[in-house]
Write a protein that holds these residues in place. Sequence first.
Motif: not given
Length: 385
Positions: A385, A8-9, A242, A12, A240, A225
Amino acid sequence: MSGAPDLRAAVAIAGAALSDMGSVPVGTTPAGLMAQASRRALAQCGLAPADVDGVFAASTQLPWASVTLAEELGIAPRYGDSTQVGGSSPIAHLNHARAAITAGLCDVALIAYGSTQRLVGRAVASVQEIDRYEAPHRPMLPLAAYALAASRHMHEFGTTPEQLAEVAVSARRWAQAWDGTPAAWATKDLTVEDVLAAPRLCDPLGVKDCCLVTDGGAAVVVVSRERARDLLGTSACEVLVLGVGETQAHRHVSSMPDLVRTTAVDSGAAAFAEARLGPQDVQVAQLYDAFTITPIVFLEDLGFCAKGEGGPFVQSGAIAPGGSLPVNTTGGGLSFQHPGMNGLPLLVEGVRQIREVGRDVSLVHANGGVWSSQCTVVLGSGAAA
């Protein structure tokens, strides 16, 4: 799974761009359109083709799509993926790319698509795999299969032709905001009456219930990221990833257990669970719209309304400009562009909604085959996020 990395995140989207769209010159190739969109997306984040070490691509015209793209760009990536699950392929690629980046298999993932289906003709660009049980009936696919689903939805839930038409009218209203840009294809006024009066192709679907046939391509650049912050600066709006959900159900519609319930239920649930968000948090959605029935079914299966209520939801104006849930904000495949497999152009718009429009949560859902493969991604800004 115990010990699995938290994705998750973790990555990007640093660049997202369309190629030239609509009707391209004679001599243009699918690989050329992929490369054009790729260079545009890479330029957005200060990268060049030589920086790419992971290539992800799928095309009905290019069986070795990722290899062909790499050759077109003059690069030799250390990771490649040509997974082909129809229009949902780019979202599947996004899921695979973030896993590859997290595993250290590549650092800069390029996801691209290109099609010259209008130039060469759809019959050449999109060869159908015919099921032996369907072949004796000689169905016009995929149109006949989606018309079958629309008929079932109307029978089971009372969905009306006027409600289907509202999907096309909403798409046209969104496309009109793009009038005058090179990518806007169909921007003339369109009414429900126009959709209903259009020639029937396969009842209950007419010409205006079906997507455009255009050329075009798109590309996105995916990095960690941290790498995105280095490339774009910490003040730039983050886009991002997610949550992603990826499902496959069947290859042919004759093997589908239910014509109006798809595995978007599962892909959406997985994407929302990972994102730690729900349908109520989504501020804008891009839903695959090869036919007017598809956004209605996806609105239901993704949880934006109850099963059977997609028609009234659309008819209320909810997905049109000024509505509670903006859907297909370019005009989608019905009015903006539909270059064969439209998942990646929808993803580019999902990114733009965060980067340029200022949304915090943007959902993109793509469909492959005849309800066969469903892939959902929830994108978010840094604030989400």
